[in-house]
Design a protein around this motif. Structure first.
Motif, PDB file in Angstrom:
ATOM      1  N   ALA A   2       0.826  -1.209   0.000  1.00 51.93           N
ATOM      2  CA  ALA A   2       0.000   0.000   0.000  1.00 51.93           C
ATOM      3  C   ALA A   2       0.862   1.262   0.000  1.00 51.93           C
ATOM      4  CB  ALA A   2      -0.941  -0.004   1.189  1.00 51.93           C
ATOM      5  N   LEU A   3       1.907   1.281   0.819  1.00 45.70           N
ATOM      6  CA  LEU A   3       2.788   2.446   0.860  1.00 45.70           C
ATOM      7  C   LEU A   3       3.505   2.649  -0.466  1.00 45.70           C
ATOM      8  CD1 LEU A   3       4.273   2.166   4.449  1.00 45.70           C
ATOM      9  CD2 LEU A   3       2.630   3.863   3.620  1.00 45.70           C
ATOM     10  N   ASN A   4       3.968   1.568  -1.074  1.00 46.98           N
ATOM     11  CA  ASN A   4       4.646   1.690  -2.363  1.00 46.98           C
ATOM     12  C   ASN A   4       3.714   2.222  -3.445  1.00 46.98           C
ATOM     13  OD1 ASN A   4       7.318   0.950  -1.826  1.00 46.98           O
ATOM     14  ND2 ASN A   4       6.822  -1.219  -1.911  1.00 46.98           N
ATOM     15  N   ARG A   5       2.500   1.703  -3.488  1.00 46.81           N
ATOM     16  CA  ARG A   5       1.571   2.122  -4.537  1.00 46.81           C
ATOM     17  C   ARG A   5       1.006   3.515  -4.287  1.00 46.81           C
ATOM     18  NH1 ARG A   5      -2.250  -2.476  -6.872  1.00 46.81           N
ATOM     19  NH2 ARG A   5      -2.684  -0.728  -8.232  1.00 46.81           N
ATOM     20  N   CYS A   6       0.622   3.797  -3.044  1.00 47.67           N
ATOM     21  CA  CYS A   6      -0.079   5.051  -2.746  1.00 47.67           C
ATOM     22  C   CYS A   6       0.856   6.215  -2.435  1.00 47.67           C
ATOM     23  CB  CYS A   6      -1.038   4.848  -1.581  1.00 47.67           C
ATOM     24  SG  CYS A   6      -2.344   3.654  -1.916  1.00 47.67           S
ATOM     25  N   VAL A   7       1.845   5.971  -1.611  1.00 48.65           N
ATOM     26  CA  VAL A   7       2.730   7.060  -1.195  1.00 48.65           C
ATOM     27  C   VAL A   7       3.829   7.282  -2.231  1.00 48.65           C
ATOM     28  CG1 VAL A   7       4.303   7.889   0.592  1.00 48.65           C
ATOM     29  CG2 VAL A   7       2.198   6.708   1.239  1.00 48.65           C
ATOM     30  N   ARG A   8       4.549   6.253  -2.559  1.00 45.38           N
ATOM     31  CA  ARG A   8       5.626   6.404  -3.551  1.00 45.38           C
ATOM     32  C   ARG A   8       5.095   6.588  -4.963  1.00 45.38           C
ATOM     33  NH1 ARG A   8      10.206   1.949  -1.982  1.00 45.38           N
ATOM     34  NH2 ARG A   8      11.048   3.085  -0.201  1.00 45.38           N
ATOM     35  N   GLY A   9       4.094   5.768  -5.325  1.00 48.86           N
ATOM     36  CA  GLY A   9       3.587   5.796  -6.696  1.00 48.86           C
ATOM     37  C   GLY A   9       2.483   6.798  -6.943  1.00 48.86           C
ATOM     38  N   GLY A  10       1.893   7.353  -5.878  1.00 48.94           N
ATOM     39  CA  GLY A  10       0.835   8.336  -6.041  1.00 48.94           C
ATOM     40  C   GLY A  10      -0.466   7.770  -6.585  1.00 48.94           C
ATOM     41  N   GLU A  11      -0.634   6.457  -6.489  1.00 55.48           N
ATOM     42  CA  GLU A  11      -1.840   5.815  -7.014  1.00 55.48           C
ATOM     43  C   GLU A  11      -2.987   5.903  -6.021  1.00 55.48           C
ATOM     44  OE1 GLU A  11      -1.402   1.809  -8.607  1.00 55.48           O
ATOM     45  OE2 GLU A  11       0.773   2.090  -8.526  1.00 55.48           O
ATOM     46  N   THR A  12      -4.191   5.746  -6.533  1.00 52.83           N
ATOM     47  CA  THR A  12      -5.375   5.546  -5.711  1.00 52.83           C
ATOM     48  C   THR A  12      -5.760   4.090  -5.872  1.00 52.83           C
ATOM     49  OG1 THR A  12      -6.094   7.812  -6.048  1.00 52.83           O
ATOM     50  CG2 THR A  12      -7.773   6.240  -5.351  1.00 52.83           C
ATOM     51  N   VAL A  13      -5.989   3.399  -4.755  1.00 52.81           N
ATOM     52  CA  VAL A  13      -6.289   1.969  -4.799  1.00 52.81           C
ATOM     53  C   VAL A  13      -7.567   1.661  -4.031  1.00 52.81           C
ATOM     54  CG1 VAL A  13      -3.858   1.303  -5.035  1.00 52.81           C
ATOM     55  CG2 VAL A  13      -4.899   1.422  -2.761  1.00 52.81           C
ATOM     56  N   VAL A  14      -8.132   0.519  -4.338  1.00 53.90           N
ATOM     57  CA  VAL A  14      -9.232  -0.050  -3.555  1.00 53.90           C
ATOM     58  C   VAL A  14      -8.675  -1.311  -2.900  1.00 53.90           C
ATOM     59  CG1 VAL A  14     -11.051   0.914  -5.013  1.00 53.90           C
ATOM     60  CG2 VAL A  14     -10.123  -1.333  -5.555  1.00 53.90           C
ATOM     61  N   PRO A  15      -9.307  -1.776  -1.831  1.00 52.39           N
ATOM     62  CA  PRO A  15      -8.781  -2.957  -1.140  1.00 52.39           C
ATOM     63  C   PRO A  15      -8.542  -4.159  -2.059  1.00 52.39           C
ATOM     64  CG  PRO A  15     -10.421  -1.914   0.222  1.00 52.39           C
ATOM     65  CD  PRO A  15     -10.443  -1.195  -1.102  1.00 52.39           C
ATOM     66  N   GLU A  16      -9.390  -4.335  -3.047  1.00 51.06           N
ATOM     67  CA  GLU A  16      -9.223  -5.457  -3.976  1.00 51.06           C
ATOM     68  C   GLU A  16      -7.863  -5.409  -4.679  1.00 51.06           C
ATOM     69  OE1 GLU A  16     -11.502  -7.524  -7.777  1.00 51.06           O
ATOM     70  OE2 GLU A  16     -12.175  -5.581  -7.042  1.00 51.06           O
ATOM     71  N   ASP A  17      -7.396  -4.203  -5.022  1.00 55.50           N
ATOM     72  CA  ASP A  17      -6.086  -4.060  -5.681  1.00 55.50           C
ATOM     73  C   ASP A  17      -4.971  -4.627  -4.811  1.00 55.50           C
ATOM     74  OD1 ASP A  17      -7.349  -2.661  -7.771  1.00 55.50           O
ATOM     75  OD2 ASP A  17      -6.889  -0.703  -6.866  1.00 55.50           O
ATOM     76  N   ILE A  18      -4.982  -4.253  -3.530  1.00 56.12           N
ATOM     77  CA  ILE A  18      -3.931  -4.703  -2.615  1.00 56.12           C
ATOM     78  C   ILE A  18      -4.076  -6.196  -2.341  1.00 56.12           C
ATOM     79  CG2 ILE A  18      -2.863  -4.352  -0.355  1.00 56.12           C
ATOM     80  CD1 ILE A  18      -2.568  -1.957  -2.294  1.00 56.12           C
ATOM     81  N   ALA A  19      -5.312  -6.669  -2.230  1.00 53.98           N
ATOM     82  CA  ALA A  19      -5.544  -8.108  -2.020  1.00 53.98           C
ATOM     83  C   ALA A  19      -4.995  -8.907  -3.194  1.00 53.98           C
ATOM     84  CB  ALA A  19      -7.035  -8.380  -1.822  1.00 53.98           C
TER      85      ALA A  19
END
Length: 67
Positions: free
Chosen positions: A14-31
């Protein structure tokens, strides 16, 4: 060194995708990325949002997005 737990993997992903990558995710993405259950992912993302790491945005359709 301690073994990496499922929750560690969720936080890291989650930190890599959202904080570093600036992405918006839903729980399904991380799952999908971690192989964890969506319930565990939702719990972790909620704690991350409550701790100030992520922004939590519910949508009118009921989906919750994290950035």
């Amino acid at each position: 060194m301690a073994d990496v737990t499922t929750r560690d993997d969720i936080w890291r992903t989650a930190l890599n995708r959202c904080v570093r990558g600036g992405e918006t995710v839903v729980p399904e993405d991380i799952a999908n990325d971690t192989g964890a259950s969506e319930r565990t992912v939702r719990d972790c993302l909620l704690v991350m949002a409550q701790s100030g790491w992520l922004d939590r945005t519910p949508t009118p359709s009921g989906t919750v997005r994290y950035k």
